[in-house]
Design a protein around this motif. Structure first.
Motif, PDB file in Angstrom:
ATOM      1  N   GLN A   3       0.832  -1.210   0.000  1.00  0.00           N
ATOM      2  CA  GLN A   3       0.000   0.000   0.000  1.00  0.00           C
ATOM      3  C   GLN A   3       0.861   1.253   0.000  1.00  0.00           C
ATOM      4  O   GLN A   3       0.587   2.209  -0.723  1.00  0.00           O
ATOM      5  CB  GLN A   3      -0.955  -0.031   1.190  1.00  0.00           C
ATOM      6  N   HIS A   4       1.935   1.240   0.782  1.00  0.00           N
ATOM      7  CA  HIS A   4       2.884   2.361   0.779  1.00  0.00           C
ATOM      8  C   HIS A   4       3.472   2.536  -0.620  1.00  0.00           C
ATOM      9  O   HIS A   4       3.571   3.654  -1.129  1.00  0.00           O
ATOM     10  CB  HIS A   4       4.024   2.123   1.777  1.00  0.00           C
ATOM     11  N   CYS A   5       3.897   1.437  -1.210  1.00  0.00           N
ATOM     12  CA  CYS A   5       4.528   1.498  -2.527  1.00  0.00           C
ATOM     13  C   CYS A   5       3.548   1.998  -3.582  1.00  0.00           C
ATOM     14  O   CYS A   5       3.901   2.808  -4.439  1.00  0.00           O
ATOM     15  CB  CYS A   5       5.082   0.126  -2.910  1.00  0.00           C
ATOM     16  N   THR A   6       2.302   1.543  -3.531  1.00  0.00           N
ATOM     17  CA  THR A   6       1.295   1.985  -4.495  1.00  0.00           C
ATOM     18  C   THR A   6       1.020   3.474  -4.336  1.00  0.00           C
ATOM     19  O   THR A   6       0.944   4.214  -5.319  1.00  0.00           O
ATOM     20  CB  THR A   6      -0.005   1.170  -4.319  1.00  0.00           C
ATOM     21  N   LEU A   7       0.894   3.932  -3.103  1.00  0.00           N
ATOM     22  CA  LEU A   7       0.678   5.359  -2.846  1.00  0.00           C
ATOM     23  C   LEU A   7       1.864   6.185  -3.339  1.00  0.00           C
ATOM     24  O   LEU A   7       1.691   7.225  -3.977  1.00  0.00           O
ATOM     25  CB  LEU A   7       0.442   5.586  -1.349  1.00  0.00           C
ATOM     26  N   ALA A   8       3.079   5.696  -3.078  1.00  0.00           N
ATOM     27  CA  ALA A   8       4.283   6.396  -3.549  1.00  0.00           C
ATOM     28  C   ALA A   8       4.332   6.407  -5.078  1.00  0.00           C
ATOM     29  O   ALA A   8       4.746   7.404  -5.686  1.00  0.00           O
ATOM     30  CB  ALA A   8       5.530   5.725  -2.976  1.00  0.00           C
TER      31      ALA A   8
ATOM     32  N   ASP B 228       4.610   9.702  -7.241  1.00  0.00           N
ATOM     33  CA  ASP B 228       5.742   9.895  -8.156  1.00  0.00           C
ATOM     34  C   ASP B 228       5.306  10.147  -9.593  1.00  0.00           C
ATOM     35  O   ASP B 228       6.055  10.724 -10.380  1.00  0.00           O
ATOM     36  CB  ASP B 228       6.675   8.681  -8.127  1.00  0.00           C
ATOM     37  N   HIS B 229       4.109   9.715  -9.945  1.00  0.00           N
ATOM     38  CA  HIS B 229       3.628   9.873 -11.318  1.00  0.00           C
ATOM     39  C   HIS B 229       2.624  11.012 -11.465  1.00  0.00           C
ATOM     40  O   HIS B 229       1.826  11.034 -12.393  1.00  0.00           O
ATOM     41  CB  HIS B 229       3.044   8.547 -11.818  1.00  0.00           C
TER      42      HIS B 229
ATOM     43  N   GLU C 145      -0.566  -3.434 -13.926  1.00  0.00           N
ATOM     44  CA  GLU C 145       0.594  -4.239 -14.319  1.00  0.00           C
ATOM     45  C   GLU C 145       1.894  -3.486 -14.089  1.00  0.00           C
ATOM     46  O   GLU C 145       2.872  -4.042 -13.591  1.00  0.00           O
ATOM     47  CB  GLU C 145       0.496  -4.644 -15.800  1.00  0.00           C
ATOM     48  N   THR C 146       1.902  -2.195 -14.435  1.00  0.00           N
ATOM     49  CA  THR C 146       3.118  -1.386 -14.269  1.00  0.00           C
ATOM     50  C   THR C 146       3.440  -1.197 -12.792  1.00  0.00           C
ATOM     51  O   THR C 146       4.602  -1.315 -12.377  1.00  0.00           O
ATOM     52  CB  THR C 146       2.933  -0.009 -14.955  1.00  0.00           C
ATOM     53  N   VAL C 147       2.412  -0.897 -11.991  1.00  0.00           N
ATOM     54  CA  VAL C 147       2.636  -0.713 -10.555  1.00  0.00           C
ATOM     55  C   VAL C 147       3.152  -2.012  -9.937  1.00  0.00           C
ATOM     56  O   VAL C 147       4.089  -1.996  -9.131  1.00  0.00           O
ATOM     57  CB  VAL C 147       1.338  -0.247  -9.853  1.00  0.00           C
TER      58      VAL C 147
ATOM     59  N   THR D  28      -2.197  -8.187  -5.391  1.00  0.00           N
ATOM     60  CA  THR D  28      -1.739  -7.356  -4.273  1.00  0.00           C
ATOM     61  C   THR D  28      -1.942  -5.879  -4.592  1.00  0.00           C
ATOM     62  O   THR D  28      -2.372  -5.101  -3.729  1.00  0.00           O
ATOM     63  CB  THR D  28      -0.257  -7.638  -3.954  1.00  0.00           C
ATOM     64  N   VAL D  29      -1.660  -5.484  -5.836  1.00  0.00           N
ATOM     65  CA  VAL D  29      -1.861  -4.079  -6.232  1.00  0.00           C
ATOM     66  C   VAL D  29      -3.355  -3.747  -6.235  1.00  0.00           C
ATOM     67  O   VAL D  29      -3.759  -2.675  -5.772  1.00  0.00           O
ATOM     68  CB  VAL D  29      -1.207  -3.788  -7.606  1.00  0.00           C
ATOM     69  N   HIS D  30      -4.196  -4.654  -6.737  1.00  0.00           N
ATOM     70  CA  HIS D  30      -5.645  -4.430  -6.699  1.00  0.00           C
ATOM     71  C   HIS D  30      -6.120  -4.259  -5.259  1.00  0.00           C
ATOM     72  O   HIS D  30      -6.910  -3.350  -4.966  1.00  0.00           O
ATOM     73  CB  HIS D  30      -6.392  -5.594  -7.364  1.00  0.00           C
ATOM     74  N   ASP D  31      -5.628  -5.106  -4.366  1.00  0.00           N
ATOM     75  CA  ASP D  31      -5.999  -4.999  -2.950  1.00  0.00           C
ATOM     76  C   ASP D  31      -5.508  -3.682  -2.346  1.00  0.00           C
ATOM     77  O   ASP D  31      -6.224  -3.040  -1.565  1.00  0.00           O
ATOM     78  CB  ASP D  31      -5.428  -6.171  -2.145  1.00  0.00           C
TER      79      ASP D  31
END
Length: 139
Positions: free
Chosen positions: A29-34, A38-39, A51-53, A63-66
């Motif tokens: 979740q931290h990584c997705t928010l970052a 960043d974008h 897919e890119t995330v 995991t990204v969908h969640d």
């Protein structure tokens, strides 16, 4: 039914969000928010290709969908009708209290109102009018 007056604007309450630490976010979740930040997701709604995330963060698609679903539930991410995401502005103001204070001041200051002189035609003095009529050669 009695109407109670609205509470006065309070920047500490109205322009902040809980700290990320208190939300118990996972690494994904931290990584997705970052990634969204960043974008360009702080100031604009941006597409978030799962897919890119997943590839950039080293996570699986599920995991990204969640992560996106939880960030939306927490309202850290706001999803537009077009399917784009942006970061909640309250989160940004929590990170930048000096900007929050500036915005709060702007929202509570009285508006600037033009007076009669501002609406009147501009007066031009004799010297100014002669200067404007004189054509000078360019050297």
């Amino acid at each position: 039914m009695t109407m109670t007056p609205a509470e006065p604007f309070n920047p500490e309450r109205d322009l902040t969000a809980p700290s990320l630490y208190s939300l118990n976010l996972s690494a994904a979740q931290h990584c997705t928010l970052a990634w969204v930040e960043d974008h360009g997701g702080l100031f604009n709604a941006v597409p978030v290709p799962v897919e890119t995330v997943a590839q950039d963060c080293g996570n699986s698609l599920s995991t990204v969908h969640d992560a996106l679903a939880r960030l939306k539930r927490l309202r850290l991410l706001v999803r537009t009708d077009a399917g784009l995401y942006r970061i909640n502005a309250r989160y940004y103001f929590t990170l930048h209290p000096e900007l929050r204070d500036m915005i709060a001041t702007a929202l509570t200051d009285p508006p600037v109102t033009p007076d009669d002189r501002a609406h009147a035609p501009r007066k031009v003095g004799n010297t100014d009018s002669r200067r404007r009529r004189t054509i000078r050669p360019v050297s």
